[in-house]
Design a protein around this motif. Sequence first.
Motif, PDB file in Angstrom:
ATOM      1  N   GLN A 207      11.224 -12.325   7.018  1.00  0.00           N
ATOM      2  CA  GLN A 207       9.948 -13.160   7.211  1.00  0.00           C
ATOM      3  C   GLN A 207       8.925 -12.552   7.407  1.00  0.00           C
ATOM      4  O   GLN A 207       7.848 -12.701   6.675  1.00  0.00           O
ATOM      5  N   GLN A 208       8.983 -11.367   8.120  1.00  0.00           N
ATOM      6  CA  GLN A 208       7.587 -10.690   8.466  1.00  0.00           C
ATOM      7  C   GLN A 208       7.397  -9.491   7.526  1.00  0.00           C
ATOM      8  O   GLN A 208       6.227  -9.615   7.303  1.00  0.00           O
ATOM      9  N   SER A 209       8.490  -8.890   7.147  1.00  0.00           N
ATOM     10  CA  SER A 209       8.124  -7.930   6.310  1.00  0.00           C
ATOM     11  C   SER A 209       7.803  -8.311   4.754  1.00  0.00           C
ATOM     12  O   SER A 209       6.649  -7.681   4.153  1.00  0.00           O
ATOM     13  N   ILE A 210       8.119  -9.097   4.203  1.00  0.00           N
ATOM     14  CA  ILE A 210       7.816  -9.722   2.900  1.00  0.00           C
ATOM     15  C   ILE A 210       6.403 -10.179   3.077  1.00  0.00           C
ATOM     16  O   ILE A 210       5.732 -10.086   2.125  1.00  0.00           O
ATOM     17  N   SER A 211       6.018 -10.955   3.799  1.00  0.00           N
ATOM     18  CA  SER A 211       4.848 -11.647   4.333  1.00  0.00           C
ATOM     19  C   SER A 211       3.768 -10.256   4.215  1.00  0.00           C
ATOM     20  O   SER A 211       2.623 -10.213   3.458  1.00  0.00           O
ATOM     21  N   GLN A 212       3.852  -9.289   4.825  1.00  0.00           N
ATOM     22  CA  GLN A 212       3.130  -8.264   5.254  1.00  0.00           C
ATOM     23  C   GLN A 212       3.025  -7.379   4.118  1.00  0.00           C
ATOM     24  O   GLN A 212       2.079  -7.084   3.748  1.00  0.00           O
ATOM     25  N   ALA A 213       4.170  -7.181   3.587  1.00  0.00           N
ATOM     26  CA  ALA A 213       4.227  -6.441   2.267  1.00  0.00           C
ATOM     27  C   ALA A 213       3.483  -6.752   1.176  1.00  0.00           C
ATOM     28  O   ALA A 213       2.575  -6.111   0.536  1.00  0.00           O
ATOM     29  N   VAL A 214       3.587  -8.282   0.842  1.00  0.00           N
ATOM     30  CA  VAL A 214       2.884  -8.707  -0.371  1.00  0.00           C
ATOM     31  C   VAL A 214       1.380  -8.737  -0.117  1.00  0.00           C
ATOM     32  O   VAL A 214       0.607  -8.377  -0.747  1.00  0.00           O
ATOM     33  N   ILE A 355     -18.021  -1.078   4.572  1.00  0.00           N
ATOM     34  CA  ILE A 355     -17.456  -0.864   6.097  1.00  0.00           C
ATOM     35  C   ILE A 355     -16.283  -1.976   6.126  1.00  0.00           C
ATOM     36  O   ILE A 355     -15.397  -1.672   6.850  1.00  0.00           O
ATOM     37  N   GLN A 356     -16.470  -3.200   5.930  1.00  0.00           N
ATOM     38  CA  GLN A 356     -15.717  -4.081   6.008  1.00  0.00           C
ATOM     39  C   GLN A 356     -14.200  -3.986   5.243  1.00  0.00           C
ATOM     40  O   GLN A 356     -13.289  -4.145   5.673  1.00  0.00           O
ATOM     41  N   TYR A 357     -14.597  -3.361   3.970  1.00  0.00           N
ATOM     42  CA  TYR A 357     -13.616  -3.272   3.057  1.00  0.00           C
ATOM     43  C   TYR A 357     -12.704  -2.020   3.416  1.00  0.00           C
ATOM     44  O   TYR A 357     -11.591  -1.934   3.240  1.00  0.00           O
ATOM     45  N   SER A 358     -13.439  -0.960   4.278  1.00  0.00           N
ATOM     46  CA  SER A 358     -12.802   0.007   4.538  1.00  0.00           C
ATOM     47  C   SER A 358     -11.721  -0.402   5.956  1.00  0.00           C
ATOM     48  O   SER A 358     -10.565   0.169   5.973  1.00  0.00           O
ATOM     49  N   ARG A 359     -12.271  -1.339   6.703  1.00  0.00           N
ATOM     50  CA  ARG A 359     -11.270  -1.998   7.519  1.00  0.00           C
ATOM     51  C   ARG A 359     -10.188  -2.779   7.073  1.00  0.00           C
ATOM     52  O   ARG A 359      -9.150  -2.657   7.287  1.00  0.00           O
ATOM     53  N   GLN A 360     -10.772  -3.536   5.892  1.00  0.00           N
ATOM     54  CA  GLN A 360      -9.604  -4.323   5.281  1.00  0.00           C
ATOM     55  C   GLN A 360      -8.571  -3.258   4.408  1.00  0.00           C
ATOM     56  O   GLN A 360      -7.462  -3.553   4.509  1.00  0.00           O
ATOM     57  N   PHE A 361      -9.090  -2.189   4.042  1.00  0.00           N
ATOM     58  CA  PHE A 361      -8.124  -1.324   3.331  1.00  0.00           C
ATOM     59  C   PHE A 361      -7.188  -0.666   4.473  1.00  0.00           C
ATOM     60  O   PHE A 361      -6.078  -0.304   4.314  1.00  0.00           O
ATOM     61  N   THR A 362      -7.799  -0.073   5.574  1.00  0.00           N
ATOM     62  CA  THR A 362      -6.721   0.656   6.518  1.00  0.00           C
ATOM     63  C   THR A 362      -5.962  -0.370   7.386  1.00  0.00           C
ATOM     64  O   THR A 362      -4.782   0.149   7.637  1.00  0.00           O
ATOM     65  N   GLN A 363      -6.331  -1.636   7.736  1.00  0.00           N
ATOM     66  CA  GLN A 363      -5.467  -2.623   8.249  1.00  0.00           C
ATOM     67  C   GLN A 363      -4.187  -2.743   7.593  1.00  0.00           C
ATOM     68  O   GLN A 363      -3.110  -2.748   8.165  1.00  0.00           O
ATOM     69  N   PRO A 364      -4.239  -3.171   6.360  1.00  0.00           N
ATOM     70  CA  PRO A 364      -2.981  -3.085   5.595  1.00  0.00           C
ATOM     71  C   PRO A 364      -2.208  -2.017   5.437  1.00  0.00           C
ATOM     72  O   PRO A 364      -0.890  -2.150   5.424  1.00  0.00           O
ATOM     73  N   LEU A 365      -2.884  -0.766   5.454  1.00  0.00           N
ATOM     74  CA  LEU A 365      -1.901   0.351   5.293  1.00  0.00           C
ATOM     75  C   LEU A 365      -1.148   0.322   6.549  1.00  0.00           C
ATOM     76  O   LEU A 365      -0.125   0.893   6.549  1.00  0.00           O
ATOM     77  N   ALA A 366      -2.142   0.463   7.789  1.00  0.00           N
ATOM     78  CA  ALA A 366      -1.525   0.206   9.154  1.00  0.00           C
ATOM     79  C   ALA A 366      -0.220  -0.876   9.256  1.00  0.00           C
ATOM     80  O   ALA A 366       0.829  -0.512   9.822  1.00  0.00           O
ATOM     81  N   GLN A 367      -0.585  -2.030   8.617  1.00  0.00           N
ATOM     82  CA  GLN A 367       0.643  -2.727   8.693  1.00  0.00           C
ATOM     83  C   GLN A 367       1.829  -2.500   7.903  1.00  0.00           C
ATOM     84  O   GLN A 367       2.799  -2.874   8.357  1.00  0.00           O
ATOM     85  N   LEU A 368       1.537  -1.955   6.932  1.00  0.00           N
ATOM     86  CA  LEU A 368       2.683  -1.449   6.220  1.00  0.00           C
ATOM     87  C   LEU A 368       3.577  -0.404   6.873  1.00  0.00           C
ATOM     88  O   LEU A 368       4.527  -0.370   6.642  1.00  0.00           O
ATOM     89  N   GLY A 369       2.680   0.445   7.537  1.00  0.00           N
ATOM     90  CA  GLY A 369       3.269   1.404   8.383  1.00  0.00           C
ATOM     91  C   GLY A 369       4.264   0.819   9.548  1.00  0.00           C
ATOM     92  O   GLY A 369       5.233   1.196   9.967  1.00  0.00           O
TER      93      GLY A 369
END
Length: 654
Positions: A207-214, A355-369
């Motif tokens: 449930q959580q990993s598929i949603s986060q991954a996509v 700067i907002q995009y950089s946050r949006q970029f690092t946040q999903p990377l952190a979520q993937l991690g």
Amino acid sequence: MSTASPNRPPRPGMGPGRGGPFAGMNVPAEKAMNFLPSAKRLLGTLRPERLWLVLVLVLAVSSVTLSVIGPRLLGEGTNLIFAGVVSKQLPAGVTKQQLIDGLRASGQGSKADMLKGMDLTPGVGIDFGALASILIWVLVLYVLASSFGWIQAYVLNGVVQRTVYRLREQIEAKINRLPLRYFDSVQRGELLSRVTNDVDNISQSLQQSISQAVTSLLTVVGVIFMMFLLSPILAFITLVTIPLTLVTTMLIAKRSQKLFVAQWKNTGELNGQIEETYTGHALVKVFGRQREVEQRFRDKNAELFAASFGAQFISGLIMPALTFIGNLVYVGIAVVGGLQVASGAMQLGDVQAFIQYSRQFTQPLAQLGSMANLLQSGVASAERVFALLDTEEQSPDPVPAAVPEMTRGRLAFENISFSYSADKPLIKDLSLVAEPGQSVAIVGPTGAGKTTLVNLMMRFYELDAGRITLDGVDVASMSRYELRSRMGMVLQDTWLFGGTIRDNIAYGRPEATEAEILEAAQATYVDRFVHSLPEGYDTVLDDEGSNISAGEKQLLTIARAFLARPSVLILDEATSSVDTRTEVLVQKAMNALRTDRTSFVIAHRLSTIRDADLILVMESGQIVEQGTHTELLAAGGAYSRLYEAQFAAPVAEV
């Protein structure tokens, strides 16, 4: 079964047989599958939902696209505000180019470069109409993005729950196809842990990993596109973090994977230990082994704590590590972006958007991690479930299955051989015939193979050689349902389920009428004690049957077998745990039940089988004597020695 043979394959870490409340504490570690094959197989369980997954993907793309456009529009709003504030401070009536030329002439080239990169009209101020239009569009975008995200989560939840539903059905069907040998070698609590805890963990992980991954992957792609659109230089600075992020995640995940496998393995073992101790609670008290049991629980609980703490702690390092990397990137973007604004290469709102995009970029990377945490835990549970699903099943029923032309109850054992393990033969070349209506008693010391003989008759185990026929038909050519529907079994260990007394009796034949249930109860003396209960046949029993006595429970199981009307009846030590008065009632009930049907009686109390038509004496898997009670006593052999040991009771001098 009380007479289980010690040759039965032992459970891991246990002695022979079913084990007690102190058994099975040291189960060896299972060898885990490789992560990638297990993860691929887990995702393969989603294949039936591929159309819904396409819808999830479309909704995710829509939601992410709208979310990614938002910062760009907000950047435009910032540009309007900043340009309006700056233009308000400039003299009206001159053009932007005149101001830039004047600033350069006065040696203020930096200010001139900054004004050159801005879209403004000197002296005008903030365009609130344009700003309001931008904010309304941003609001609409974010509302739509949230709506698509909510719908995506709803659809995905259905996908995951249907997948887990099918997985549970597969497990249930698999358990019904597993041979009795498997259940003799696995702790009950360990099996229950796989069916419950591990499946629930798979559900949560999917449930959580598929949603986060996509969402995370799409966000990364969309953000990279927008960043290159705004500033290729700043985009390259941001992309430097990708290999660093991947290396960090892989190093941490590699160490935590083994701990997750150990975590769920120890969870299953601890459940098995608790279940065994609970069912043997009285025995623990009787022998005063509470401290030992408590210590073993503490030891296993400590192992689970260590594995769980290590797995969660190590995998939990992923998020802080990636956040730290993201902060370093943020500093680099702020410095380079500031220089870009000062040089006129970018506007302030574009830097803010970046700067907002950089946050949006690092946040999903952190979520993937951090998703690696969930995914590893889910795959570790999936390995255990797949190991169950991959277990060798009992041989399939023949198609078409043979059916006896007449149901008479004649059983013939023809030169059968069987062993639980190849190096320890148990039954060798055994033959016997039980005629219709005949009562056959089987006696002998513990481990002689009495219960094994019954298990072979019911096809709980398959023969190594020879064959068993029922009414002239090889039981191996019959379906197990057809075979077992013709046999009734009453065990020493009574089994009742949560429900009324009526329901428990009717379990033998669910389609039976009320009159037939009452007839079975009267014939087996259940009717006597039922009338003393406040609710009668509607009395609700718990799954342990703790609100009636052991003898009453035994009578209920006999009534159940009576209602089933089997052509072959098997009684396995059915009176060994009841008092003398109740035993008389049970014996009468069993005599009624044996009428007009072939019966096999396993007994240690020889007084219960004196009237048997044929008595078989077994030793080491062989029939060493057979005959009637009188004939065997007169022979003075093994049966006579057993009888004298029970009834002569000589007093030995000390």
